[in-house]
Design an enzyme around this catalytic site. Structure first.
Site, PDB file in Angstrom:
ATOM      1  N   ARG A 114      46.953  51.682  45.421  1.00 21.87           N
ATOM      2  CA  ARG A 114      47.783  50.483  45.242  1.00 21.87           C
ATOM      3  C   ARG A 114      49.194  50.876  45.658  1.00 21.87           C
ATOM      4  O   ARG A 114      49.839  51.695  44.989  1.00 21.87           O
ATOM      5  CB  ARG A 114      47.739  50.010  43.789  1.00 21.87           C
ATOM      6  CG  ARG A 114      48.491  48.707  43.518  1.00 21.87           C
ATOM      7  CD  ARG A 114      48.281  48.315  42.067  1.00 21.87           C
ATOM      8  NE  ARG A 114      49.097  47.175  41.664  1.00 21.87           N
ATOM      9  CZ  ARG A 114      48.706  45.909  41.714  1.00 21.87           C
ATOM     10  NH1 ARG A 114      47.494  45.616  42.172  1.00 21.87           N
ATOM     11  NH2 ARG A 114      49.497  44.932  41.302  1.00 21.87           N
ATOM     12  N   HIS A 141      45.307  41.879  49.837  1.00 19.36           N
ATOM     13  CA  HIS A 141      44.795  42.170  48.498  1.00 19.36           C
ATOM     14  C   HIS A 141      43.312  41.781  48.457  1.00 19.36           C
ATOM     15  O   HIS A 141      42.922  40.846  47.748  1.00 19.36           O
ATOM     16  CB  HIS A 141      45.601  41.390  47.468  1.00 19.36           C
ATOM     17  CG  HIS A 141      45.507  41.906  46.069  1.00 19.36           C
ATOM     18  ND1 HIS A 141      44.682  42.970  45.708  1.00 19.36           N
ATOM     19  CD2 HIS A 141      46.124  41.489  44.912  1.00 19.36           C
ATOM     20  CE1 HIS A 141      44.810  43.187  44.409  1.00 19.36           C
ATOM     21  NE2 HIS A 141      45.664  42.311  43.904  1.00 19.36           N
ATOM     22  N   GLN A 144      41.247  41.348  45.037  1.00 16.88           N
ATOM     23  CA  GLN A 144      41.571  40.133  44.297  1.00 16.88           C
ATOM     24  C   GLN A 144      40.775  38.951  44.831  1.00 16.88           C
ATOM     25  O   GLN A 144      40.275  38.120  44.058  1.00 16.88           O
ATOM     26  CB  GLN A 144      43.076  39.829  44.418  1.00 16.88           C
ATOM     27  CG  GLN A 144      43.493  38.526  43.764  1.00 16.88           C
ATOM     28  CD  GLN A 144      43.326  38.540  42.260  1.00 16.88           C
ATOM     29  OE1 GLN A 144      43.829  39.439  41.595  1.00 16.88           O
ATOM     30  NE2 GLN A 144      42.631  37.549  41.717  1.00 16.88           N
ATOM     31  N   ASP A 232      50.873  31.958  43.656  1.00 17.03           N
ATOM     32  CA  ASP A 232      51.174  33.315  43.198  1.00 17.03           C
ATOM     33  C   ASP A 232      52.648  33.345  42.833  1.00 17.03           C
ATOM     34  O   ASP A 232      53.411  32.440  43.187  1.00 17.03           O
ATOM     35  CB  ASP A 232      50.845  34.326  44.307  1.00 17.03           C
ATOM     36  CG  ASP A 232      50.838  35.779  43.820  1.00 17.03           C
ATOM     37  OD1 ASP A 232      50.996  36.009  42.606  1.00 17.03           O
ATOM     38  OD2 ASP A 232      50.675  36.673  44.665  1.00 17.03           O
ATOM     39  N   CYS A 271      46.523  34.842  40.588  1.00 11.41           N
ATOM     40  CA  CYS A 271      46.078  36.230  40.406  1.00 11.41           C
ATOM     41  C   CYS A 271      46.780  36.934  39.251  1.00 11.41           C
ATOM     42  O   CYS A 271      46.324  38.002  38.829  1.00 11.41           O
ATOM     43  CB  CYS A 271      46.246  37.010  41.711  1.00 11.41           C
ATOM     44  SG  CYS A 271      47.962  37.284  42.201  1.00 11.41           S
ATOM     45  N   ARG A 299      37.783  40.330  37.910  1.00 16.70           N
ATOM     46  CA  ARG A 299      38.195  41.523  38.654  1.00 16.70           C
ATOM     47  C   ARG A 299      37.244  42.684  38.371  1.00 16.70           C
ATOM     48  O   ARG A 299      36.922  43.472  39.273  1.00 16.70           O
ATOM     49  CB  ARG A 299      39.639  41.921  38.287  1.00 16.70           C
ATOM     50  CG  ARG A 299      40.728  40.980  38.787  1.00 16.70           C
ATOM     51  CD  ARG A 299      40.853  40.943  40.303  1.00 16.70           C
ATOM     52  NE  ARG A 299      41.120  42.249  40.868  1.00 16.70           N
ATOM     53  CZ  ARG A 299      42.332  42.807  40.972  1.00 16.70           C
ATOM     54  NH1 ARG A 299      43.399  42.154  40.534  1.00 16.70           N
ATOM     55  NH2 ARG A 299      42.481  43.994  41.535  1.00 16.70           N
TER      56      ARG A 299
END
Length: 315
Positions: A114, A141, A144, A232, A271, A299
């Site tokens: 990450r 991502h 996700q 987001d 998310c 997730r």
């Protein structure tokens, strides 16, 4: 997008897996989630398909959902995970990505990263001899989005022909959603202010795969008739509070007025973490059409199927 040596099952972009494998991941996630209903989170799945395997997780950006979901995913698959962050490892003290990749490949069975610059993921994947997974970069991502697609399906929305509306900033999550639209044959309308331009590489690739990608500066046009509304946070990790940006994006807040333009059974995704009152109103975030906490839980199930794919256990 990702130019990797042949023969390695890295998951740096959704396209590294492709539509057939993403469908297999979603089916596997649905089946495994159903099979362990009622079990404590830390109990391994009956078949423990990754028993004895270790995932090294390297964090250069803060994390809650990615960190916890990958850790629990490995436990449920019978394996284990270890965490490295820039403050307590050589990653933050100048060791090269290439050397880190080669060292971790000798000590772990897979690597999740990450980070900020997507080039670091590509370099890690190039030098690693074990699977490398993109846990987030400033470009994309993908993990996700596997969870998002799983959530959409669980709430009765088939992917082919789906109408998805993205509201707000053009960021990494949006890039991966556009990529998913092309792979899984749904359409996406991007409502964003003038001067905010989606990454042309993702848009062109999705259109080439048959998805309809519409970019509009009218939030109502984006939301009208949508099956799914997604947004987001407008101020990303590491950014200073940007008053001018918040003012530009304010008309794109997902609120009850925008939700009313979508289909009656439309769902809202985010998310997380959310800045309630900025990109989404409290009424929508806490309302009956919000499935953000199902999305967060998923997730775990998404990561499990990604891991299984990387280890060659899914097609």
């Amino acid at each position: 997008m990702t130019n990797l040596p042949v023969g390695k099952r890295h998951f740096c972009e959704l396209n590294d897996a492709g539509s057939h494998s993403i469908a297999a991941m979603l089916n596997e996630a649905i089946d495994r989630k159903k099979a362990r209903m009622g079990l404590p989170r830390g109990v391994a799945d009956k078949d423990a398909p990754l028993a004895g395997h270790v995932l090294a997780m390297a964090f250069e950006k803060s994390s809650t959902r990615t960190r916890v979901s990958f850790d629990i995913a490995m436990r449920q698959l019978g394996g284990s995970a270890l965490i490295l962050d820039s403050g307590t490892s050589q990653l933050g003290r100048g060791e090269t990505v290439a050397d880190t990749a080669r060292v971790l490949s000798r000590m772990a069975d897979a690597i999740m990263v990450r980070t900020d610059d997507h080039a670091k993921i590509d370099e890690m994947a190039y030098y690693a001899s074990v699977p490398v997974i993109n846990g987030l970069t400033d470009q994309s991502h993908p993990c996700q989005i596997v969870a998002d697609l799983l959530t959409i399906i669980e709430h009765g929305k088939p992917l082919p022909g789906l109408e998805l509306a993205w509201l707000g900033d053009c960021n990494n999550v949006m890039n991966s959603l556009v990529e998913a639209a092309g792979l899984m044959q749904f359409n996406i309308r991007i409502g964003t202010p003038t001067g905010y331009i989606p990454d042309a590489r993702y848009v062109e690739a999705a259109r080439a795969n048959g998805a309809k990608v519409t970019v509009t500066h009218d939030a109502q046009e984006a939301a009208r008739g949508a099956d799914i509304l997604v947004t987001d946070t407008w101020i990303s990790m590491g950014q200073d509070h940007a008053d001018a940006k918040l003012r530009e994006l304010a008309p794109y807040q997902v609120n009850t007025d925008l939700m009313a333009l979508a289909k009656a059974d439309a769902k809202f995704l985010h998310c997380l973490p959310a800045h309630v009152g900025d990109e989404v109103s409290k009424e929508v975030f806490e309302g009956p059409q919000s499935v953000v906490f199902d999305e967060a839980e998923n997730r775990i199930h998404a990561q499990k199927s990604v891991l299984q794919w990387c280890f060659g256990q899914l097609g």
